[in-house]
Write a protein that holds these residues in place. Sequence first.
Motif, PDB file in Angstrom:
ATOM      1  N   THR A 121      39.665  27.757  41.556  1.00 37.07           N
ATOM      2  CA  THR A 121      39.519  28.720  42.636  1.00 37.07           C
ATOM      3  C   THR A 121      39.725  30.133  42.107  1.00 37.07           C
ATOM      4  O   THR A 121      40.239  30.343  41.008  1.00 37.07           O
ATOM      5  N   TRP A 122      39.342  31.083  42.914  1.00 37.15           N
ATOM      6  CA  TRP A 122      39.307  32.488  42.494  1.00 37.15           C
ATOM      7  C   TRP A 122      40.696  33.025  42.176  1.00 37.15           C
ATOM      8  O   TRP A 122      41.697  32.661  42.800  1.00 37.15           O
ATOM      9  N   ILE A 123      40.730  33.924  41.183  1.00 35.54           N
ATOM     10  CA  ILE A 123      41.951  34.628  40.828  1.00 35.54           C
ATOM     11  C   ILE A 123      41.590  36.039  40.399  1.00 35.54           C
ATOM     12  O   ILE A 123      40.515  36.273  39.817  1.00 35.54           O
ATOM     13  N   TYR A 124      42.448  36.980  40.702  1.00 39.22           N
ATOM     14  CA  TYR A 124      42.273  38.354  40.228  1.00 39.22           C
ATOM     15  C   TYR A 124      42.820  38.404  38.806  1.00 39.22           C
ATOM     16  O   TYR A 124      44.021  38.247  38.590  1.00 39.22           O
ATOM     17  N   PRO A 125      41.964  38.607  37.790  1.00 42.10           N
ATOM     18  CA  PRO A 125      42.435  38.535  36.399  1.00 42.10           C
ATOM     19  C   PRO A 125      43.256  39.761  36.013  1.00 42.10           C
ATOM     20  O   PRO A 125      42.836  40.902  36.237  1.00 42.10           O
ATOM     21  N   ALA A 126      44.427  39.530  35.431  1.00 39.65           N
ATOM     22  CA  ALA A 126      45.291  40.626  34.989  1.00 39.65           C
ATOM     23  C   ALA A 126      46.372  40.068  34.080  1.00 39.65           C
ATOM     24  O   ALA A 126      46.710  38.883  34.139  1.00 39.65           O
ATOM     25  N   ILE A 127      46.917  40.929  33.207  1.00 39.30           N
ATOM     26  CA  ILE A 127      48.050  40.563  32.365  1.00 39.30           C
ATOM     27  C   ILE A 127      49.104  41.646  32.492  1.00 39.30           C
ATOM     28  O   ILE A 127      48.883  42.679  33.132  1.00 39.30           O
ATOM     29  N   GLY A 128      50.248  41.432  31.863  1.00 37.20           N
ATOM     30  CA  GLY A 128      51.295  42.442  31.896  1.00 37.20           C
ATOM     31  C   GLY A 128      52.107  42.359  33.172  1.00 37.20           C
ATOM     32  O   GLY A 128      52.242  41.312  33.798  1.00 37.20           O
ATOM     33  N   ALA A 129      52.669  43.503  33.564  1.00 36.65           N
ATOM     34  CA  ALA A 129      53.509  43.565  34.756  1.00 36.65           C
ATOM     35  C   ALA A 129      52.894  44.533  35.762  1.00 36.65           C
ATOM     36  O   ALA A 129      51.800  45.046  35.555  1.00 36.65           O
ATOM     37  N   GLY A 130      53.608  44.766  36.863  1.00 41.70           N
ATOM     38  CA  GLY A 130      53.142  45.720  37.860  1.00 41.70           C
ATOM     39  C   GLY A 130      52.335  45.080  38.967  1.00 41.70           C
ATOM     40  O   GLY A 130      52.228  43.853  39.090  1.00 41.70           O
ATOM     41  N   LEU A 131      51.722  45.953  39.776  1.00 40.00           N
ATOM     42  CA  LEU A 131      50.997  45.499  40.958  1.00 40.00           C
ATOM     43  C   LEU A 131      49.825  44.585  40.619  1.00 40.00           C
ATOM     44  O   LEU A 131      49.551  43.619  41.328  1.00 40.00           O
ATOM     45  N   LYS A 132      49.117  44.909  39.535  1.00 35.73           N
ATOM     46  CA  LYS A 132      47.965  44.074  39.174  1.00 35.73           C
ATOM     47  C   LYS A 132      48.383  42.638  38.897  1.00 35.73           C
ATOM     48  O   LYS A 132      47.689  41.693  39.279  1.00 35.73           O
ATOM     49  N   ARG A 133      49.521  42.474  38.234  1.00 40.56           N
ATOM     50  CA  ARG A 133      49.980  41.110  37.939  1.00 40.56           C
ATOM     51  C   ARG A 133      50.425  40.403  39.213  1.00 40.56           C
ATOM     52  O   ARG A 133      50.239  39.191  39.365  1.00 40.56           O
ATOM     53  N   ILE A 134      51.037  41.143  40.133  1.00 44.81           N
ATOM     54  CA  ILE A 134      51.413  40.544  41.419  1.00 44.81           C
ATOM     55  C   ILE A 134      50.168  40.073  42.167  1.00 44.81           C
ATOM     56  O   ILE A 134      50.139  38.973  42.730  1.00 44.81           O
ATOM     57  N   PHE A 135      49.113  40.904  42.163  1.00 47.81           N
ATOM     58  CA  PHE A 135      47.847  40.492  42.783  1.00 47.81           C
ATOM     59  C   PHE A 135      47.290  39.254  42.088  1.00 47.81           C
ATOM     60  O   PHE A 135      46.701  38.372  42.732  1.00 47.81           O
ATOM     61  N   ASN A 136      47.471  39.191  40.777  1.00 50.96           N
ATOM     62  CA  ASN A 136      47.020  38.044  40.012  1.00 50.96           C
ATOM     63  C   ASN A 136      47.672  36.766  40.542  1.00 50.96           C
ATOM     64  O   ASN A 136      46.995  35.762  40.827  1.00 50.96           O
ATOM     65  N   TYR A 137      48.984  36.797  40.703  1.00 49.43           N
ATOM     66  CA  TYR A 137      49.705  35.624  41.200  1.00 49.43           C
ATOM     67  C   TYR A 137      49.334  35.293  42.646  1.00 49.43           C
ATOM     68  O   TYR A 137      49.047  34.140  42.989  1.00 49.43           O
ATOM     69  N   LEU A 138      49.350  36.314  43.494  1.00 48.15           N
ATOM     70  CA  LEU A 138      49.136  36.061  44.919  1.00 48.15           C
ATOM     71  C   LEU A 138      47.706  35.624  45.215  1.00 48.15           C
ATOM     72  O   LEU A 138      47.485  34.836  46.138  1.00 48.15           O
ATOM     73  N   SER A 139      46.738  36.134  44.446  1.00 44.75           N
ATOM     74  CA  SER A 139      45.345  35.749  44.697  1.00 44.75           C
ATOM     75  C   SER A 139      45.156  34.246  44.506  1.00 44.75           C
ATOM     76  O   SER A 139      44.505  33.578  45.320  1.00 44.75           O
ATOM     77  N   PHE A 140      45.749  33.701  43.450  1.00 45.58           N
ATOM     78  CA  PHE A 140      45.604  32.258  43.245  1.00 45.58           C
ATOM     79  C   PHE A 140      46.488  31.475  44.205  1.00 45.58           C
ATOM     80  O   PHE A 140      46.122  30.375  44.645  1.00 45.58           O
ATOM     81  N   THR A 141      47.643  32.016  44.563  1.00 46.80           N
ATOM     82  CA  THR A 141      48.499  31.351  45.552  1.00 46.80           C
ATOM     83  C   THR A 141      47.724  31.087  46.837  1.00 46.80           C
ATOM     84  O   THR A 141      47.834  30.018  47.444  1.00 46.80           O
ATOM     85  N   LEU A 142      46.910  32.059  47.247  1.00 43.69           N
ATOM     86  CA  LEU A 142      46.127  31.915  48.470  1.00 43.69           C
ATOM     87  C   LEU A 142      44.892  31.039  48.265  1.00 43.69           C
ATOM     88  O   LEU A 142      44.623  30.131  49.049  1.00 43.69           O
ATOM     89  N   SER A 143      44.133  31.319  47.207  1.00 44.15           N
ATOM     90  CA  SER A 143      42.862  30.606  47.023  1.00 44.15           C
ATOM     91  C   SER A 143      43.063  29.140  46.651  1.00 44.15           C
ATOM     92  O   SER A 143      42.226  28.291  46.957  1.00 44.15           O
ATOM     93  N   SER A 144      44.177  28.819  46.010  1.00 45.25           N
ATOM     94  CA  SER A 144      44.388  27.455  45.538  1.00 45.25           C
ATOM     95  C   SER A 144      44.495  26.438  46.676  1.00 45.25           C
ATOM     96  O   SER A 144      44.224  25.249  46.487  1.00 45.25           O
ATOM     97  N   PHE A 145      44.889  26.905  47.852  1.00 45.99           N
ATOM     98  CA  PHE A 145      44.979  25.981  48.987  1.00 45.99           C
ATOM     99  C   PHE A 145      43.613  25.361  49.284  1.00 45.99           C
ATOM    100  O   PHE A 145      43.521  24.170  49.607  1.00 45.99           O
ATOM    101  N   TRP A 146      42.560  26.169  49.160  1.00 38.43           N
ATOM    102  CA  TRP A 146      41.206  25.646  49.382  1.00 38.43           C
ATOM    103  C   TRP A 146      40.860  24.586  48.346  1.00 38.43           C
ATOM    104  O   TRP A 146      40.263  23.545  48.665  1.00 38.43           O
ATOM    105  N   GLY A 147      41.259  24.825  47.100  1.00 34.95           N
ATOM    106  CA  GLY A 147      41.019  23.837  46.058  1.00 34.95           C
ATOM    107  C   GLY A 147      41.761  22.541  46.330  1.00 34.95           C
ATOM    108  O   GLY A 147      41.235  21.442  46.093  1.00 34.95           O
ATOM    109  N   MET A 148      42.984  22.638  46.840  1.00 34.80           N
ATOM    110  CA  MET A 148      43.754  21.435  47.161  1.00 34.80           C
ATOM    111  C   MET A 148      43.097  20.655  48.297  1.00 34.80           C
ATOM    112  O   MET A 148      43.071  19.413  48.278  1.00 34.80           O
ATOM    113  N   MET A 149      42.550  21.371  49.262  1.00 36.29           N
ATOM    114  CA  MET A 149      41.887  20.694  50.371  1.00 36.29           C
ATOM    115  C   MET A 149      40.591  20.018  49.923  1.00 36.29           C
ATOM    116  O   MET A 149      40.167  19.031  50.528  1.00 36.29           O
ATOM    117  N   LYS A 150      39.963  20.527  48.892  1.00 35.16           N
ATOM    118  CA  LYS A 150      38.729  19.915  48.374  1.00 35.16           C
ATOM    119  C   LYS A 150      39.014  18.671  47.544  1.00 35.16           C
ATOM    120  O   LYS A 150      38.132  17.840  47.346  1.00 35.16           O
TER     121      LYS A 150
END
Length: 412
Positions: A71-100
């Motif tokens: 499932t979709w993820i916002y690609p990023a490395i390091g720290a800061g807001l971009k990395r938080i978006f990286n984690y949260l994007s997959f946290t949300l999108s992964s639910f769809w993958g689990m349902m599939k």
Amino acid sequence: MKFLILTQYYPPEVGAPQVRLQAMIRELVAKGHQVEVVTAIPNHPLGRYFPGYKSRMYSWEISQGIKIHRTWIYPAIGAGLKRIFNYLSFTLSSFWGMMKAGRPDLVWVESPPLFLGWTAMVYSCFRRVPFIFNIADLWPDSIIDLGLMRNGLAARMLYMAERAIYNRAKYVIAVTQGIRDRLINSKGLPARKILYLPNGVDTEMFRPSPVDMQLAADLGLAGKDIILYSGTLGFAQGLGSVLEAFQIIRDSHRQMVLLMVGSGSERNKLQQMAQERNLDNVRFLDPVPPEMINKYLSISLAGLVCLKDLELFRGARPSKMFPIMSCGKPVIFCGRGEGARLVHDSKGGVVVSPEDPTALAKAIADLAGDGETSKQMGLNGRDYALKYLSWKRIVGEWLNQLESRQNDGNYE
């Protein structure tokens, strides 16, 4: 039993979680269990999608006989807001993958990131399926101890989320005795809720092999004494002190070379440091697939494993030390605690105080000057890996723990 594995990190990405999960899944399937994986579009540790993969909300593939839902993820490395978006994007999108995916008997959640526990809790309630929470690194403890987050409101919210996840999980898995002890003594988890699944190694993939002369020649390192560091070039490893050690021995050991294979948030800083200090005895290479590590170790004198000098890491035993041992090479371990005890007990290497460049330089020079001791350490490490660290043994013992809990009536 049908397992559904939820993880942000999975091959073709290269790294400790990816190697560990793929090896564990291989053993589960070999023992007759069914497995599906929900994971992200490959992007780590480069911070961009891998070739052949596009930005899609959902796709699936078959790899080594395993169905993988991406499932979709916002690609990023390091720290800061971009990395938080990286984690949260997959946290949300992964639910769809689990349902599939097909309905499992048990969901396995790989942490970090901690946030995936939220996804598992929602899925568990919706599908009425229990989940187990595998802790490879304690969050938020580690990111606070590393100075990547202040112990303020955000940290308190993460601690609240952590407690909720542990309470809802059927079992919590510790990968080291140090994490297990901390879960019981600091987090207040009952011992009966904790399963133990330490890191292991594929002793068939990682085995002693003849020196790959062609690889050494291709790298321009034929005839050199190579110390190999392979893995994440991150803040937790404290690799600046390693470069300082190679500055110390540069003139006295002209044949000695540090080969750093990997990527991570600190790589650019380390490369700049090496350039500023004119360290022509330090080379950087991009990450390579796990099956290539055997070749790089074949041309190396020893493998290097490092951690920063933090209390948190006293309970760590980095998985990158096990391929070194399994390939019959001595480990140079810069750290304290559980990892240091393992190297000492196995007699498979030397232990150096963390972030001590002078002590590390001496250890490297001593190994280079004593071929017989170095060879014996390698043999000891290989023997220890075969006896205690094979994934077949480790996964089998973990499944026995799980079965025992079922028989005791502690599994719902």
